[in-house]
Design a protein around this motif. Structure first.
Motif, short mmCIF file in Angstrom:
data_model
loop_
_atom_site.label_atom_id
_atom_site.label_comp_id
_atom_site.label_asym_id
_atom_site.label_seq_id
_atom_site.Cartn_x
_atom_site.Cartn_y
_atom_site.Cartn_z
N SER B 113 0.83 -1.20 0.00
CA SER B 113 0.00 0.00 0.00
C SER B 113 0.87 1.26 0.00
CB SER B 113 -0.95 -0.01 1.20
OG SER B 113 -0.21 -0.21 2.37
N GLY B 114 0.33 2.31 -0.57
CA GLY B 114 1.04 3.58 -0.66
C GLY B 114 1.88 3.73 -1.91
N THR B 115 1.74 2.78 -2.85
CA THR B 115 2.60 2.86 -4.04
C THR B 115 1.88 3.39 -5.27
OG1 THR B 115 2.09 0.54 -4.42
CG2 THR B 115 4.20 1.03 -3.39
N ARG B 116 0.55 3.57 -5.16
CA ARG B 116 -0.19 4.00 -6.34
C ARG B 116 0.29 5.38 -6.82
NH1 ARG B 116 -4.60 6.55 -8.35
NH2 ARG B 116 -5.70 5.42 -10.00
N SER B 117 0.48 6.29 -5.85
CA SER B 117 0.89 7.65 -6.22
C SER B 117 2.30 7.66 -6.80
CB SER B 117 0.82 8.56 -4.99
OG SER B 117 1.64 8.03 -3.99
N LEU B 118 3.11 6.68 -6.38
CA LEU B 118 4.48 6.55 -6.91
C LEU B 118 4.42 6.40 -8.43
CD1 LEU B 118 7.14 6.35 -5.33
CD2 LEU B 118 6.99 3.88 -5.55
N PHE B 119 3.49 5.55 -8.88
CA PHE B 119 3.38 5.29 -10.31
C PHE B 119 2.75 6.47 -11.05
CE2 PHE B 119 4.26 1.06 -8.92
CZ PHE B 119 4.90 0.48 -9.99
N THR B 120 1.69 7.03 -10.48
CA THR B 120 1.03 8.12 -11.21
C THR B 120 1.95 9.33 -11.31
OG1 THR B 120 -0.06 8.66 -9.13
CG2 THR B 120 -1.35 7.44 -10.75
N SER B 121 2.73 9.60 -10.24
CA SER B 121 3.60 10.78 -10.33
C SER B 121 4.77 10.49 -11.28
CB SER B 121 4.09 11.21 -8.95
OG SER B 121 5.05 10.32 -8.49
N ALA B 122 5.26 9.24 -11.29
CA ALA B 122 6.31 8.89 -12.26
C ALA B 122 5.76 9.02 -13.67
CB ALA B 122 6.81 7.48 -12.01
N GLY B 123 4.48 8.66 -13.85
CA GLY B 123 3.84 8.75 -15.16
C GLY B 123 3.84 10.17 -15.70
N ARG B 124 3.65 11.14 -14.78
CA ARG B 124 3.63 12.54 -15.22
C ARG B 124 5.01 13.01 -15.67
NH1 ARG B 124 -0.19 12.81 -11.14
NH2 ARG B 124 1.30 13.36 -9.52
N ASN B 125 6.07 12.39 -15.10
CA ASN B 125 7.43 12.88 -15.39
C ASN B 125 8.22 12.00 -16.36
OD1 ASN B 125 7.11 15.02 -13.52
ND2 ASN B 125 7.41 13.53 -11.87
#
Lengths: 306, 413
Positions: B113-125
């Protein structure tokens, strides 16, 4: 159940205690169903008997919650009640809309379940039927498997085959409800057929009737009460079902139980009790029909009731 | 006489008979086939679909092909090299482009848990990242070097996994792929399964206690009277489940009929109204009421044909009424007790509606959690795994029921 004359005092006490216990259990069974009926005529938005109701003051009672059933969802509920008001009711009243959906879904799923179920029951009651026990177990299982599991599976299945895009309204939910109704049809019709005297159909055949005539003129009239009560069971199952509707029904396929579910979860008002009262009356009518059919069936089959 | 008996057209009788029997068999089967096909489509295949979902989730593998290929080529425990990071960045950029990065993040998030934002923010960059990708990713977020994250990504890089069953049993995998128990505060499913079993057993017991005297009374009364009283049992049976649940909500409320009556009788104070709803008590009371007819009817159908002269004989031979009941009457009703108890237990372990409406937090059963994962958390694979476990339990009970009582003996009304 009379008390024997030789009963000891202790037995007498137990006898009356036993009767009191049974009465209490009967009250437990029936009270929740009866209590909603007077409460649905409450003039106040409470779920309890007001003082006016307890003193049988006519002011304590009203039909406002039944009225609410009509006006809920209307565009102009406060308009004068003329012709256009009724047209508004027919077009927009939420409860009428869901009642209509319930009846359509119930009707078609009953037809489907009864037709297929009766045919299968005829096959299952033949002595030549192979793998009878296993097939029966499979056909009854929709009644045993928790509905939430069937609903979850159907949700995945329907989204895979994209049934919504087929353009047949109500198709998914009708098939789902038919599946739930089938065990009831199988059980009632096989029970009727178990008392069926097969020499009658042989007699018909020996008198020159072909299988079709035998079926429609001899078998069908005799098992009809069983078929009809199976159909009623299937209809009630569909009419009362909410989990499937929650999971797989489209937005315009909501039913009465679904609307009640909404009402109970969001803001419970005595209007729900008005619906409940109407449904209780419906179930009394259905129960009476099934009882009459059962007696008729017993008479036809020569089973005398005591 | 050669070849034994023959039919009129000269066929051996044995052969003709076998032929006729095979035809009758086919005919009987033909009547059942349409329904079997229907059940196959609307019941068996959906459940197959559910079982498939419980072990299959391609949220990561379908959207992250390059890194999944890298995981295939390397073995567990291999440290991610520059090639791995390059594949990761390429996949994330492609997934962000296709707007599936959220799906990827959600899939990994189920395991860690807590990794979803890791991927979405990496996706933006991801578009702006330059090689060397390892440094670039670590600059973005330290966590991209976490061996646990890489372990999880390796486990979800295959669409098929048993991890949802592990989660449903309060188990998890650590970074080395070993199965360990989930952290203390996450062990909810085992507790819920236990609660479901315990409450179902309790409700079955209550139903038996309430049903036995009533069924006995109905069985010994003259038929005219007992048919009349039977209406009191059958009417609840035919009444809508939601109506019954609603009326229990009305009765059990804090301002409801029961509390008001108790206050009016002076048994409890106006301030100390009993909380009977939105907790386990609500679930127990309402479900006992709803399932009671399912216990009364099988008991009644077993008790009705019992000959009263057995008990009378026992009494005349000197048994007290208690002994006569215990040694003579009760054993004869055991089949009814078994049938009713199994049926009530089977129905109650899968109950959903009543606990959802009157159960509150402490009265929820396993079905409610399945619905929660289907509708709110949207972790469908976990819902499917929980449903599959529940299904396995119910099928065992169903098999037991068929063995002991036989489904042919299931009667309604």
């Amino acid at each position: 159940m009379a008390l024997p004359i030789y009963a000891s005092p202790l037995e007498k006490v137990w006898h009356w205690t036993y009767k009191a216990i049974c009465t209490a259990i009967f009250i437990f069974l029936i009270a929740p169903i009866l209590i909603v009926i007077p409460l649905s005529f409450n003039a106040e938005p409470y779920f309890t008997f007001t003082e006016k109701m307890l003193s049988f003051d006519p002011e304590g009672y009203s039909l406002r919650w039944y009225d609410r059933l009509l006006t809920f969802g209307m565009q102009a509920p406060d308009a004068p009640r003329d012709w256009s008001w009724w047209r508004d009711v027919l077009a927009n009243a939420t409860w009428l809309d869901v009642a209509w959906n319930s009846i359509i879904i119930g009707f078609f799923s009953t037809i489907l379940a009864t037709g297929l179920g009766t045919l299968a029951a005829l096959g299952l009651s033949r002595s030549e039927m192979p793998w009878r026990r296993s097939i029966m177990a499979v056909l009854i299982s929709p009644m045993i498997v928790p509905i939430i599991i069937t609903a979850t599976g159907l949700f995945f299945f329907y989204s895979k085959i994209e049934i919504q895009k087929w353009g047949v309204p109500y198709l998914g939910i009708i098939m789902a409800h038919a599946t739930l109704g089938i065990p009831f049809v199988i059980i009632t019709v096989t029970a009727t057929l178990s008392g069926f005297d097969h020499s009658l159909s042989r007699a018909a055949a020996s008198l020159g009737a072909n299988p079709r005539t035998t079926f429609f003129k001899v078998i069908m009239p005799l098992i009809l009460p069983g078929v009809v009560s199976g159909a009623l069971f299937a209809f009630v199952t569909s009419f009362d079902e909410v989990v499937m509707v929650l999971f797989i029904a489209g937005h315009d396929e909501q039913t009465i139980p679904r609307q009640m579910w909404n009402g109970i979860r969001e803001q419970i008002s005595p209007a729900i009790l008005a619906v409940a009262t109407i449904l209780v009356v419906v179930s009394i009518a259905l129960l009476a029909t099934v009882e009459i059919l059962r007696r008729r069936s017993e008479k036809l089959r020569g089973v005398t009731a005591g | 006489m050669r070849g034994g008996l023959t039919t009129a057209d000269g066929k051996p009788l044995k052969q003709a008979l076998a032929h006729a029997q095979a035809r009758a068999k086919r005919k009987a089967l033909l009547l059942v086939v349409p329904l079997l096909a229907f059940i196959l489509i609307t019941f068996v295949m959906p459940i197959g679909q559910l079982l498939f979902r419980s072990i299959h989730n391609d949220g990561f593998s379908a959207n992250m092909p390059q890194i999944s290929a890298w995981f295939d080529e390397t073995k567990a425990g291999d440290a991610p090299d520059e090639a791995a990071y390059a594949a990761l960045v390429a996949d994330i950029a492609a997934a962000a482009e296709a707007r599936t990065i959220g799906v990827v993040g959600t899939r990994v998030n189920y395991e860690l848990s807590g990794t979803r934002s890791l991927f979405t923010s990496a996706g933006r960059n991801a578009e702006d990242l330059q090689p060397p990708y390892r440094e670039a990713m670590l600059d973005l977020n330290e966590k991209w070097g976490d061996p646990q994250l890489w372990g999880v990504m390796r486990s979800v890089s295959s669409a098929y996994s048993a991890n949802f069953y592990l989660a449903a049993l309060d188990l998890a995998r650590d970074e080395n792929g070993e199965i360990v128990r989930a952290p203390e505060d996450r062990r909810i499913y085992g507790m819920l399964f236990m609660r479901t079993l315990w409450l179902s057993a309790l409700i079955t017991g209550l139903c038996l206690i309430l049903a036995y005297p009533v069924a006995h009374l109905l069985a010994v009364l003259p038929l005219a009277k007992s048919n009349l009283l039977m209406i009191l049992v059958l009417l609840p049976f035919w009444t809508s489940l939601l109506v019954r649940t609603t009326s229990w909500m009305v009765m059990l409320q804090e301002q409801g009929v029961i509390n008001n009556t108790l206050v009016a009788l002076g048994l409890i104070g106006n301030e100390s109204r009993i909380q009977m709803m939105y907790n386990q008590a609500g679930t127990i009371i309402a479900m006992t009421h709803i399932l009671l007819p399912f216990m009364i009817l099988p008991l009644y159908s077993v008790m009705r044909p019992i000959n009263p002269s057995y008990v009378r004989a026992a009494r005349s031979l000197g048994a007290t009424s208690w002994t006569a009941f215990r040694r003579v009457y009760l054993p004869q009703t055991l089949p009814g007790i078994g049938a009713g108890a199994l049926l009530v237990f089977i129905l109650s372990v899968g109950y959903y509606i009543t606990p959802a409406l009157v159960g509150g937090a402490s009265g929820q059963l396993i079905s409610n959690l399945i619905a929660y994962h289907m509708q709110d958390s949207l972790n469908w694979s976990l819902a499917a795994a929980l449903a599959a476990l529940l299904l396995a339990g119910v099928l065992i009970l169903y098999w037991l029921y068929d063995r002991l009582i036989g489904i042919d003996n299931l009667k309604l009304g």
